[in-house]
Design an enzyme around this catalytic site. Sequence first.
Site, PDB file in Angstrom:
ATOM      1  N   CYS A   1     -21.167 -11.941  -6.281  1.00 45.38           N
ATOM      2  CA  CYS A   1     -22.106 -12.346  -5.237  1.00 45.38           C
ATOM      3  C   CYS A   1     -21.362 -13.261  -4.262  1.00 45.38           C
ATOM      4  O   CYS A   1     -20.716 -14.229  -4.669  1.00 45.38           O
ATOM      5  CB  CYS A   1     -23.296 -13.105  -5.842  1.00 45.38           C
ATOM      6  SG  CYS A   1     -24.354 -13.846  -4.573  1.00 45.38           S
TER       7      CYS A   1
ATOM      8  N   HIS B   1      -3.796 -10.143  -3.415  1.00 46.31           N
ATOM      9  CA  HIS B   1      -4.905  -9.899  -2.480  1.00 46.31           C
ATOM     10  C   HIS B   1      -6.172  -9.525  -3.227  1.00 46.31           C
ATOM     11  O   HIS B   1      -7.073  -8.917  -2.673  1.00 46.31           O
ATOM     12  CB  HIS B   1      -4.517  -8.794  -1.469  1.00 46.31           C
ATOM     13  CG  HIS B   1      -3.527  -9.295  -0.458  1.00 46.31           C
ATOM     14  ND1 HIS B   1      -2.936  -8.471   0.481  1.00 46.31           N
ATOM     15  CD2 HIS B   1      -3.011 -10.533  -0.233  1.00 46.31           C
ATOM     16  CE1 HIS B   1      -2.111  -9.187   1.236  1.00 46.31           C
ATOM     17  NE2 HIS B   1      -2.128 -10.439   0.811  1.00 46.31           N
TER      18      HIS B   1
ATOM     19  N   ASN C   1      11.056   1.760   1.506  1.00 47.86           N
ATOM     20  CA  ASN C   1       9.942   1.967   2.424  1.00 47.86           C
ATOM     21  C   ASN C   1      10.121   3.276   3.183  1.00 47.86           C
ATOM     22  O   ASN C   1      11.251   3.662   3.502  1.00 47.86           O
ATOM     23  CB  ASN C   1       9.844   0.784   3.398  1.00 47.86           C
ATOM     24  CG  ASN C   1       8.414   0.540   3.843  1.00 47.86           C
ATOM     25  OD1 ASN C   1       7.527   0.293   3.027  1.00 47.86           O
ATOM     26  ND2 ASN C   1       8.198   0.638   5.156  1.00 47.86           N
TER      27      ASN C   1
ATOM     28  N   VAL D   1      -4.924  -3.635  -4.242  1.00 46.61           N
ATOM     29  CA  VAL D   1      -6.162  -4.027  -4.947  1.00 46.61           C
ATOM     30  C   VAL D   1      -6.655  -2.885  -5.836  1.00 46.61           C
ATOM     31  O   VAL D   1      -7.711  -2.990  -6.448  1.00 46.61           O
ATOM     32  CB  VAL D   1      -7.253  -4.421  -3.919  1.00 46.61           C
ATOM     33  CG1 VAL D   1      -6.800  -5.641  -3.115  1.00 46.61           C
ATOM     34  CG2 VAL D   1      -7.596  -3.259  -2.982  1.00 46.61           C
ATOM     35  N   ASP D   2      -5.829  -1.790  -5.924  1.00 45.33           N
ATOM     36  CA  ASP D   2      -6.294  -0.547  -6.560  1.00 45.33           C
ATOM     37  C   ASP D   2      -6.098  -0.528  -8.077  1.00 45.33           C
ATOM     38  O   ASP D   2      -6.562   0.401  -8.746  1.00 45.33           O
ATOM     39  CB  ASP D   2      -5.588   0.669  -5.919  1.00 45.33           C
ATOM     40  CG  ASP D   2      -4.051   0.544  -5.925  1.00 45.33           C
ATOM     41  OD1 ASP D   2      -3.421   1.012  -4.963  1.00 45.33           O
ATOM     42  OD2 ASP D   2      -3.497  -0.033  -6.887  1.00 45.33           O
TER      43      ASP D   2
ATOM     44  N   CYS E   1     -27.804  -9.782  -5.319  1.00 45.98           N
ATOM     45  CA  CYS E   1     -27.731 -10.683  -6.472  1.00 45.98           C
ATOM     46  C   CYS E   1     -29.127 -11.237  -6.768  1.00 45.98           C
ATOM     47  O   CYS E   1     -29.977 -11.305  -5.865  1.00 45.98           O
ATOM     48  CB  CYS E   1     -26.776 -11.829  -6.158  1.00 45.98           C
ATOM     49  SG  CYS E   1     -26.593 -13.027  -7.498  1.00 45.98           S
TER      50      CYS E   1
ATOM     51  N   ALA F   1       0.805  -1.225   0.000  1.00 45.75           N
ATOM     52  CA  ALA F   1       0.000   0.000   0.000  1.00 45.75           C
ATOM     53  C   ALA F   1       0.839   1.276   0.000  1.00 45.75           C
ATOM     54  O   ALA F   1       0.406   2.318  -0.502  1.00 45.75           O
ATOM     55  CB  ALA F   1      -0.941  -0.012   1.204  1.00 45.75           C
TER      56      ALA F   1
ATOM     57  N   PHE G   1      -2.496   1.189   5.338  1.00 46.41           N
ATOM     58  CA  PHE G   1      -3.240   0.552   6.432  1.00 46.41           C
ATOM     59  C   PHE G   1      -2.617   0.792   7.802  1.00 46.41           C
ATOM     60  O   PHE G   1      -3.329   1.061   8.772  1.00 46.41           O
ATOM     61  CB  PHE G   1      -3.357  -0.962   6.164  1.00 46.41           C
ATOM     62  CG  PHE G   1      -4.113  -1.268   4.898  1.00 46.41           C
ATOM     63  CD1 PHE G   1      -3.445  -1.533   3.712  1.00 46.41           C
ATOM     64  CD2 PHE G   1      -5.509  -1.238   4.894  1.00 46.41           C
ATOM     65  CE1 PHE G   1      -4.149  -1.792   2.538  1.00 46.41           C
ATOM     66  CE2 PHE G   1      -6.220  -1.498   3.719  1.00 46.41           C
ATOM     67  CZ  PHE G   1      -5.535  -1.770   2.549  1.00 46.41           C
TER      68      PHE G   1
ATOM     69  N   CYS H   1     -29.838 -14.086  -6.916  1.00 46.35           N
ATOM     70  CA  CYS H   1     -30.024 -15.275  -6.061  1.00 46.35           C
ATOM     71  C   CYS H   1     -30.362 -14.851  -4.631  1.00 46.35           C
ATOM     72  O   CYS H   1     -30.587 -15.689  -3.762  1.00 46.35           O
ATOM     73  CB  CYS H   1     -28.752 -16.137  -6.068  1.00 46.35           C
ATOM     74  SG  CYS H   1     -27.453 -15.519  -4.965  1.00 46.35           S
TER      75      CYS H   1
HETATM   76  N1  APR Z   1       6.498   5.482   0.122  1.00 53.64           N
HETATM   77  C1  APR Z   1       7.028   4.306   0.572  1.00 53.64           C
HETATM   78  N2  APR Z   1       6.550   3.638   1.646  1.00 53.64           N
HETATM   79  C2  APR Z   1       5.474   4.180   2.276  1.00 53.64           C
HETATM   80  C3  APR Z   1       4.866   5.387   1.864  1.00 53.64           C
HETATM   81  C4  APR Z   1       5.424   6.056   0.736  1.00 53.64           C
HETATM   82  N3  APR Z   1       4.922   7.214   0.277  1.00 53.64           N
HETATM   83  N4  APR Z   1       3.827   5.659   2.701  1.00 53.64           N
HETATM   84  C5  APR Z   1       3.794   4.651   3.593  1.00 53.64           C
HETATM   85  N5  APR Z   1       4.778   3.765   3.348  1.00 53.64           N
HETATM   86  C6  APR Z   1       5.096   2.517   4.059  1.00 53.64           C
HETATM   87  C7  APR Z   1       4.681   2.527   5.504  1.00 53.64           C
HETATM   88  O1  APR Z   1       5.757   2.993   6.317  1.00 53.64           O
HETATM   89  C8  APR Z   1       4.378   1.040   5.760  1.00 53.64           C
HETATM   90  O2  APR Z   1       5.526   0.361   6.266  1.00 53.64           O
HETATM   91  O3  APR Z   1       4.361   1.488   3.423  1.00 53.64           O
HETATM   92  C9  APR Z   1       4.042   0.471   4.382  1.00 53.64           C
HETATM   93  C10 APR Z   1       2.573   0.143   4.220  1.00 53.64           C
HETATM   94  O4  APR Z   1       2.299  -0.929   5.097  1.00 53.64           O
HETATM   95  P1  APR Z   1       0.777  -1.362   5.300  1.00 53.64           P
HETATM   96  O5  APR Z   1      -0.069  -0.162   5.514  1.00 53.64           O
HETATM   97  O6  APR Z   1       0.770  -2.462   6.334  1.00 53.64           O
HETATM   98  O7  APR Z   1       0.358  -1.954   3.877  1.00 53.64           O
HETATM   99  P2  APR Z   1       0.680  -3.396   3.322  1.00 53.64           P
HETATM  100  O8  APR Z   1       2.000  -3.880   3.819  1.00 53.64           O
HETATM  101  O9  APR Z   1       0.482  -3.355   1.843  1.00 53.64           O
HETATM  102  O10 APR Z   1      -0.498  -4.286   3.988  1.00 53.64           O
HETATM  103  C11 APR Z   1      -0.583  -5.638   3.599  1.00 53.64           C
HETATM  104  O11 APR Z   1      -2.638  -5.847   4.869  1.00 53.64           O
HETATM  105  O12 APR Z   1      -4.635  -4.856   5.418  1.00 53.64           O
HETATM  106  C12 APR Z   1      -4.059  -5.823   4.652  1.00 53.64           C
HETATM  107  O13 APR Z   1      -4.821  -6.703   2.639  1.00 53.64           O
HETATM  108  C13 APR Z   1      -4.283  -5.541   3.206  1.00 53.64           C
HETATM  109  O14 APR Z   1      -2.799  -5.816   1.341  1.00 53.64           O
HETATM  110  C14 APR Z   1      -2.893  -5.282   2.646  1.00 53.64           C
HETATM  111  C15 APR Z   1      -2.021  -6.057   3.610  1.00 53.64           C
END
Ligand code: APR
Length: 239
Positions: A127, A119, A207, A103-104, A145, A24, A35, A147
């Site tokens: 449905c 994911h 990260n 998922v975007d 749905c 994400a 998240f 159904c």
């Molecule tokens: N650039 C780089 N890294 C970033 C940025 C950015 N601009 N902004 C945030 N981050 C880092 C955060 O520091 C964090 O460590 O990205 C990481 C995002 O971690 P999560 O929010 O846990 O997302 P993710 O690891 O994709 O979550 C995994 O958890 O909720 C479920 O299914 C959902 O696919 C998701 C899964």
Amino acid sequence: AYDPIHRAALLIRDARSMVLISGAGLSVDAGVKDFRSPSGWWRSIDPRTVATVEALESDYDLFHEFYAARITQLKTVRPHRGHGILAEWEKRGMLACIGTQNVDGLHQAAGSRNVHELHGTIRAFRCHACGAPHAEETFLQKRKCQCGGRLRPNVVLFGEMLPQEAWDAAIAAIRAADAVLVIGTSLQVAPVNQLPFLTRAGRIFINAEETGHEDQFDVFIKGRALDSLAAIQERLELL
Ligand code: APR
């Protein structure tokens, strides 16, 4: 001198079957909430109340509100230049495929073709009872749905199996990888958080924050995905 951007550029330049694992954090620079950052979804909502089958079945109104809000937000979101650089690396044969937790659909929107959505996707709906596909509008209008079943996005909810084909493809790609690039993930959710470590290949982690896994990578770039990818691309052009 230890310059992580330079080290990453050298590994990426020499790769012939690099695999990207994205989370994400990669989409944050396009305006999508992650998240577990301080501003992330799970800081204000308990995931068990919206991202589980139990939530779908016991509190559909909240479940629907959560996913409808994310779908609506995505309507004004476009991939950022980092997504574009990754698509360019694929075109130039430097990136073999992407295993994404996102998922975007932003990788595909930026032109990446070999994307495994581990994911699932929030861009398609079905449905929950009979599995029939349904349009986004039908979901947003909270229709049922034929159904009688409730509609849901094709995302993997906590506790559900990952899509087998996407998972098998990601495993095969990682096993054949000569470099692994991990961007924007807290590496807290299994089984995707195991993927980067299933290969002896060189590992790069980009990260915004430390996650405690940095020492398992050959190169760690602490920074935003957009800025870091732009800096690596700039360095590649100088090599
Ligand atoms: N650039 C780089 N890294 C970033 C940025 C950015 N601009 N902004 C945030 N981050 C880092 C955060 O520091 C964090 O460590 O990205 C990481 C995002 O971690 P999560 O929010 O846990 O997302 P993710 O690891 O994709 O979550 C995994 O958890 O909720 C479920 O299914 C959902 O696919 C998701 C899964």
